[in-house]
Enzyme design. Structure first.
Site, mmCIF file in Angstrom:
data_model
loop_
_atom_site.group_PDB
_atom_site.id
_atom_site.type_symbol
_atom_site.label_atom_id
_atom_site.label_comp_id
_atom_site.label_asym_id
_atom_site.label_seq_id
_atom_site.Cartn_x
_atom_site.Cartn_y
_atom_site.Cartn_z
ATOM 1 N N PRO A 88 -19.238 -16.018 39.601
ATOM 2 C CA PRO A 88 -19.513 -16.999 40.665
ATOM 3 C C PRO A 88 -19.328 -16.407 42.063
ATOM 4 O O PRO A 88 -19.685 -17.039 43.058
ATOM 5 C CB PRO A 88 -18.508 -18.122 40.396
ATOM 6 N N GLU A 115 -10.064 -15.305 33.456
ATOM 7 C CA GLU A 115 -9.897 -15.381 34.912
ATOM 8 C C GLU A 115 -10.808 -14.400 35.641
ATOM 9 O O GLU A 115 -11.023 -14.502 36.830
ATOM 10 C CB GLU A 115 -8.434 -15.078 35.279
ATOM 11 N N ARG A 153 -40.190 -13.457 32.799
ATOM 12 C CA ARG A 153 -41.480 -14.072 33.157
ATOM 13 C C ARG A 153 -42.258 -13.232 34.148
ATOM 14 O O ARG A 153 -43.451 -13.385 34.297
ATOM 15 C CB ARG A 153 -41.257 -15.457 33.780
ATOM 16 N N ASP A 168 -46.005 -20.671 40.086
ATOM 17 C CA ASP A 168 -44.732 -21.345 39.882
ATOM 18 C C ASP A 168 -44.154 -21.855 41.195
ATOM 19 O O ASP A 168 -44.393 -21.283 42.257
ATOM 20 C CB ASP A 168 -43.699 -20.376 39.275
HETATM 21 N N1 ADE Z 1 -19.625 -17.002 35.538
HETATM 22 C C1 ADE Z 1 -18.950 -18.145 35.806
HETATM 23 N N2 ADE Z 1 -19.610 -18.892 36.705
HETATM 24 C C2 ADE Z 1 -20.747 -18.222 37.026
HETATM 25 C C3 ADE Z 1 -21.828 -18.472 37.909
HETATM 26 N N3 ADE Z 1 -21.882 -19.572 38.663
HETATM 27 N N4 ADE Z 1 -22.814 -17.558 37.984
HETATM 28 C C4 ADE Z 1 -22.751 -16.437 37.242
HETATM 29 N N5 ADE Z 1 -21.755 -16.144 36.405
HETATM 30 C C5 ADE Z 1 -20.757 -17.021 36.284
#
Ligand code: ADE
Length: 245
Positions: A88, A115, A153, A168
């Site tokens: 993330p 984590e 794709r 697209d």
């Molecule tokens: N792992 C946990 N959350 C994620 C996200 N939002 N994008 C990519 N990998 C992740």
């Protein structure tokens, strides 16, 4: 294109790789997708892949050794590749990042868990961190599937005779126009007359107008970056002065 996915949950990918466009592309050998279980590269009687964080705190951290050995084993076979970590904290994945990745011969995707992963893997082995959005998944597997699906794709011939990916949503920076198929009337809802007219020019203008209208209503931010023609600007000017409702 070859894609290697490093994961602790290889079974999650079984159906994903068998079905639909991706399944066909793999069969046709346009894509070679290999799944590697990180645990196969763990050592010790319990094949431990995670450990407590130095400095204390909650949760577990993926150990660097198994991931490093898995990467080495793949790159011994294929040569140096682009290594991506799904997390993330990464750069937000979008259509233009997908085009960039689709031009690579080989990608290695590492799915993080718990984590996180030991920082030394991130700093020494990873070329790019990718996030699929501002939310936290339990692991990188779903994110890896999203990336593989979107990038595939764009690989030449993967879509075959199907609709061109250039139509697209996002390809020209706009959302797509609405689609209709038979029946002509469904629950008293009629297909727009223009689509039955057979007049290709009228249909083209209607679709472009709907595409612009949708983008203006739902994602006005996209209009700043979209490739707009003079005609688009005229349509937008009309849309913006028309009273709503
Ligand atoms: N792992 C946990 N959350 C994620 C996200 N939002 N994008 C990519 N990998 C992740």
């Amino acid at each position: 294109m070859r894609v290697d996915i490093l994961t602790l949950f290889p079974d999650l990918f079984a159906h994903f790789l068998k079905e639909s466009i991706l399944g066909r592309a793999i069969k046709k050998e346009l894509l070679d997708i290999q799944i590697t279980n990180i645990r196969s590269f763990a050592t010790g009687p319990h094949r431990t892949v995670d450990d407590r964080p130095y400095g204390g705190g909650d949760g577990m951290v993926l150990k660097p050794g198994p991931i490093y050995r898995a990467l080495q084993s793949i790159e011994r076979e294929t040569g140096k590749s682009s290594v991506l970590l799904l997390s993330p904290q990464g750069r937000t994945f979008n259509q233009s990042a997908a085009w960039e990745l689709s031009r690579k011969e080989h990608l290695i995707l590492i799915c993080g868990h718990y984590e996180g992963i030991d920082e030394r893997i991130r700093t020494h082995c990873v070329d790019m961190e990718l996030s699929i959005g501002d939310y936290v998944l339990s692991g990188g597997e779903l994110a890896a599937m999203v990336v593989v699906d979107v990038v595939s794709r764009l690989v030449p011939n993967v879509l075959g005779g199907e609709r061109s990916n250039l139509e697209d949503t996002f390809e020209d920076g706009l959302l797509e126009y609405p689609h209709f198929t038979r029946p002509k009337v469904f629950k008293d809802l009629e297909v727009p007359e223009v689509l039955l007219s057979g007049n290709h020019e009228l249909i083209r203008v209607w679709r472009r107008t709907e595409s612009l209208k949708r983008t203006l209503e739902r994602r006005p931010d996209l209009l700043y970056k979209a490739k707009l023609t003079e005609e688009d600007r005229r349509i937008l000017a009309q849309l913006q002065v028309e009273p709503r409702g």
